[in-house]
Design an enzyme around this catalytic site. Structure first.
Site, PDB file in Angstrom:
ATOM      1  N   ARG A 114       0.848  -1.194   0.000  1.00 22.66           N
ATOM      2  CA  ARG A 114       0.000   0.000   0.000  1.00 22.66           C
ATOM      3  C   ARG A 114       0.887   1.248   0.000  1.00 22.66           C
ATOM      4  O   ARG A 114       1.953   1.249   0.641  1.00 22.66           O
ATOM      5  CB  ARG A 114      -0.902   0.041   1.241  1.00 22.66           C
ATOM      6  CG  ARG A 114      -2.081  -0.912   1.189  1.00 22.66           C
ATOM      7  CD  ARG A 114      -3.119  -0.496   0.145  1.00 22.66           C
ATOM      8  NE  ARG A 114      -4.240  -1.425   0.114  1.00 22.66           N
ATOM      9  CZ  ARG A 114      -4.369  -2.446  -0.726  1.00 22.66           C
ATOM     10  NH1 ARG A 114      -3.423  -2.692  -1.618  1.00 22.66           N
ATOM     11  NH2 ARG A 114      -5.448  -3.211  -0.704  1.00 22.66           N
ATOM     12  N   HIS A 172      -0.938   0.239  -9.641  1.00 28.42           N
ATOM     13  CA  HIS A 172      -1.632  -0.695  -8.730  1.00 28.42           C
ATOM     14  C   HIS A 172      -2.136  -1.910  -9.527  1.00 28.42           C
ATOM     15  O   HIS A 172      -3.338  -2.155  -9.639  1.00 28.42           O
ATOM     16  CB  HIS A 172      -2.801  -0.010  -7.999  1.00 28.42           C
ATOM     17  CG  HIS A 172      -3.251  -0.783  -6.794  1.00 28.42           C
ATOM     18  ND1 HIS A 172      -3.704  -0.188  -5.645  1.00 28.42           N
ATOM     19  CD2 HIS A 172      -3.306  -2.116  -6.546  1.00 28.42           C
ATOM     20  CE1 HIS A 172      -4.034  -1.112  -4.749  1.00 28.42           C
ATOM     21  NE2 HIS A 172      -3.795  -2.303  -5.285  1.00 28.42           N
TER      22      HIS A 172
HETATM   23  P1  NDP Z   1      -1.824 -11.427   5.165  1.00 30.42           P
HETATM   24  O1  NDP Z   1      -2.713 -10.845   6.197  1.00 30.42           O
HETATM   25  O2  NDP Z   1      -2.052 -12.830   4.734  1.00 30.42           O
HETATM   26  O3  NDP Z   1      -0.308 -11.313   5.630  1.00 30.42           O
HETATM   27  C1  NDP Z   1       0.196 -10.199   6.267  1.00 30.42           C
HETATM   28  C2  NDP Z   1       1.587 -10.506   6.818  1.00 30.42           C
HETATM   29  O4  NDP Z   1       2.120  -9.300   7.371  1.00 30.42           O
HETATM   30  C3  NDP Z   1       1.560 -11.544   7.930  1.00 30.42           C
HETATM   31  O5  NDP Z   1       2.663 -12.397   7.815  1.00 30.42           O
HETATM   32  C4  NDP Z   1       1.688 -10.701   9.199  1.00 30.42           C
HETATM   33  O6  NDP Z   1       2.319 -11.362  10.278  1.00 30.42           O
HETATM   34  C5  NDP Z   1       2.550  -9.573   8.704  1.00 30.42           C
HETATM   35  N1  NDP Z   1       2.400  -8.377   9.517  1.00 30.42           N
HETATM   36  C6  NDP Z   1       1.294  -7.628   9.707  1.00 30.42           C
HETATM   37  N2  NDP Z   1       1.533  -6.599  10.534  1.00 30.42           N
HETATM   38  C7  NDP Z   1       2.830  -6.710  10.886  1.00 30.42           C
HETATM   39  C8  NDP Z   1       3.683  -5.959  11.743  1.00 30.42           C
HETATM   40  N3  NDP Z   1       3.248  -4.865  12.395  1.00 30.42           N
HETATM   41  N4  NDP Z   1       4.958  -6.351  11.880  1.00 30.42           N
HETATM   42  C9  NDP Z   1       5.411  -7.450  11.249  1.00 30.42           C
HETATM   43  N5  NDP Z   1       4.661  -8.216  10.417  1.00 30.42           N
HETATM   44  C10 NDP Z   1       3.390  -7.847  10.257  1.00 30.42           C
HETATM   45  O7  NDP Z   1      -1.920 -10.432   3.919  1.00 30.42           O
HETATM   46  P2  NDP Z   1      -1.699 -10.794   2.383  1.00 30.42           P
HETATM   47  O8  NDP Z   1      -0.394 -11.466   2.240  1.00 30.42           O
HETATM   48  O9  NDP Z   1      -2.899 -11.464   1.833  1.00 30.42           O
HETATM   49  O10 NDP Z   1      -1.673  -9.327   1.726  1.00 30.42           O
HETATM   50  C11 NDP Z   1      -0.756  -8.339   2.170  1.00 30.42           C
HETATM   51  C12 NDP Z   1      -1.131  -6.991   1.593  1.00 30.42           C
HETATM   52  O11 NDP Z   1      -0.801  -6.925   0.215  1.00 30.42           O
HETATM   53  C13 NDP Z   1      -2.630  -6.659   1.583  1.00 30.42           C
HETATM   54  O12 NDP Z   1      -3.050  -6.198   2.857  1.00 30.42           O
HETATM   55  C14 NDP Z   1      -2.732  -5.591   0.529  1.00 30.42           C
HETATM   56  O13 NDP Z   1      -2.593  -4.321   1.115  1.00 30.42           O
HETATM   57  C15 NDP Z   1      -1.541  -5.860  -0.382  1.00 30.42           C
HETATM   58  N6  NDP Z   1      -1.964  -6.276  -1.725  1.00 30.42           N
HETATM   59  C16 NDP Z   1      -1.567  -5.519  -2.801  1.00 30.42           C
HETATM   60  C17 NDP Z   1      -1.940  -5.885  -4.067  1.00 30.42           C
HETATM   61  C18 NDP Z   1      -1.487  -5.099  -5.257  1.00 30.42           C
HETATM   62  O14 NDP Z   1      -1.960  -5.348  -6.376  1.00 30.42           O
HETATM   63  N7  NDP Z   1      -0.575  -4.178  -5.113  1.00 30.42           N
HETATM   64  C19 NDP Z   1      -2.747  -7.071  -4.329  1.00 30.42           C
HETATM   65  C20 NDP Z   1      -3.076  -7.809  -3.149  1.00 30.42           C
HETATM   66  C21 NDP Z   1      -2.704  -7.410  -1.890  1.00 30.42           C
HETATM   67  P3  NDP Z   1       1.623 -12.644  10.976  1.00 30.42           P
HETATM   68  O15 NDP Z   1       1.628 -13.727   9.919  1.00 30.42           O
HETATM   69  O16 NDP Z   1       2.509 -12.962  12.093  1.00 30.42           O
HETATM   70  O17 NDP Z   1       0.247 -12.219  11.359  1.00 30.42           O
HETATM   71  C1  OXD Z   2      -5.771  -6.105  -2.959  1.00 30.29           C
HETATM   72  C2  OXD Z   2      -5.277  -5.204  -3.980  1.00 30.29           C
HETATM   73  O1  OXD Z   2      -5.656  -5.784  -1.774  1.00 30.29           O
HETATM   74  O2  OXD Z   2      -5.588  -5.416  -5.157  1.00 30.29           O
HETATM   75  O3  OXD Z   2      -6.297  -7.165  -3.319  1.00 30.29           O
HETATM   76  O4  OXD Z   2      -4.539  -4.280  -3.697  1.00 30.29           O
END
Ligand code: NDP
Ligand code: OXD
Length: 339
Positions: A254, A302
């Protein structure tokens, strides 16, 4: 940390992590789903839902419909305030992986569960994007393209996979798939998350205490964190300073994770060699933004990975059926973690 732009101002966490008695399943066949998003994909989503379950009533929020009948809002960057007119919502479903835009809307009805997309195609698409960005950097493809326009023949230092350690911030649905793919390519791969992970072949770090060591050994840093109060502005000067000199940064999570001017400063000083950015504070990125001028920043609109309706609609409808039966919803967002 210096959060930029007050991205999560007014953030609110919702109080339910499963489908509770407050939201009894209904047998009313008139109930329906509303799709709320500002792009041109509402018809695409409606069609995809109808093709899987022709019996379900699905509306665009822009067309006439009975708001009292609506049980589920399927949203993507909905205009603020568009959820509150629905008095009988049972839950809110993000049609993407991220839910930050739902938290940002201060008018979102309270105490409603939120679900998100967890999808293998979304994850493999993201992995392909990040790997493409890494190879483009490693092999100087963007630099050679610029050189070509200036008729410059200038071989740059040769880079091999074995020369680099890739650090992934976030080892969730997306980060884990990326880590496994990077290992297959032969990259030294490490990841950082909130909780401890065990992932074969991946060096894992967790929590604030292990962050510095993780950063100091990540020559290519990939951000795949959710945007929360904790992670807003995490890609800032303090973090860049801790990366090895010449590190490359990829942000596909993001825009709110990044402090834009800190990145520019660290690229100009040479400490950061460049960046690939897919996400921005404001999208589309305003034409006056300094990123447009930087030869060392590669940008995409994006587009790293986008929910594919065929892949995602079955899980949206599976949850709808679970809600109808009073079963716990899948892919719920945790009220405590905020993601
Ligand atoms: P998940 O919720 O599956 O994974 C998030 C990871 O981040 C977890 O491993 C979590 O740790 C870790 N995390 C969260 N907060 C912290 C913190 N404060 N410190 C350390 N680690 C942290 O999310 P996704 O993998 O599904 O997606 C991640 C992000 O990718 C989405 O929220 C979205 O914003 C972005 N995205 C962007 C897209 C694009 O096209 N650019 C498309 C899809 C998603 P733990 O496992 O220990 O909870
Ligand atoms: C998502 C994205 O969060 O597209 O799926 O950014």
């Amino acid at each position: 940390m210096a959060p930029q732009g007050g991205v999560l101002k007014g953030i609110r966490y919702f109080g339910l992590t499963f489908f509770t008695n407050n939201h009894q399943p209904t047998t009313n066949s008139n109930m329906s789903i509303v799709i709320i998003r500002q792009d041109d994909k509402i018809e695409l989503w409606k069609k995809a839902i109808k093709s899987v379950d022709p019996g379900i009533k699905v509306f665009s929020y822009l067309e006439p419909h009975n708001k009292e009948e609506v049980e589920v809002a399927l949203v993507w960057k909905h205009p603020k305030g568009t959820l509150s007119p629905y008095p009988n919502l049972k839950y809110i479903a993000s049609s993407g992986a991220g839910v930050d835009f739902i938290f940002e809307d201060e008018t979102t009805p309270e105490k409603l569960p939120i679900t998100r997309v967890v999808d293998t195609m979304l994850a493999s698409d993201m992995s392909e994007y990040v790997i493409a960005a890494i190879f483009s950097y490693l092999k100087h493809l963007n630099i050679y393209k610029t050189d070509q326009f200036h008729r410059i023949w200038k071989p740059r230092p040769y880079h091999r996979i074995s020369d680099f350690t890739v650090g992934i911030m976030g080892l969730g649905a997306l980060g884990t798939v990326l880590a496994k793919d990077l290992i297959r390519f032969g990259f030294k791969t490490q990841g950082w998350a909130n909780s401890q992970k065990e992932l074969q072949g991946v060096k894992t770090f967790h929590g604030k205490n292990e962050f510095d060591v993780f950063l100091s050994t990540s020559q290519i840093l990939v951000c795949l964190l959710p945007l929360t109060v904790e992670t807003t502005g995490i890609l800032n000067a303090t973090l860049f300073h801790r990366l090895p000199k010449g590190a490359y940064v990829i942000n596909a999570a993001r825009g709110g994770h990044l402090v834009d001017l800190d990145l520019i400063e660290y690229i100009e000083s040479g400490h950061i060699s460049g960046a690939t950015l897919d996400v921005f504070h404001e999208e589309p990125l305003p034409t006056s933004h300094p990123f447009w001028e930087s030869e060392k920043i590669n940008m995409t609109p994006h587009y790293a990975s986008v929910s594919d309706t065929d892949s995602v609609v079955p899980q949206i409808l599976a949850n709808y059926r679970r809600m109808k039966k009073g079963q716990p919803l899948l892919n719920l967002v945790s009220e405590i973690k905020g993601y």
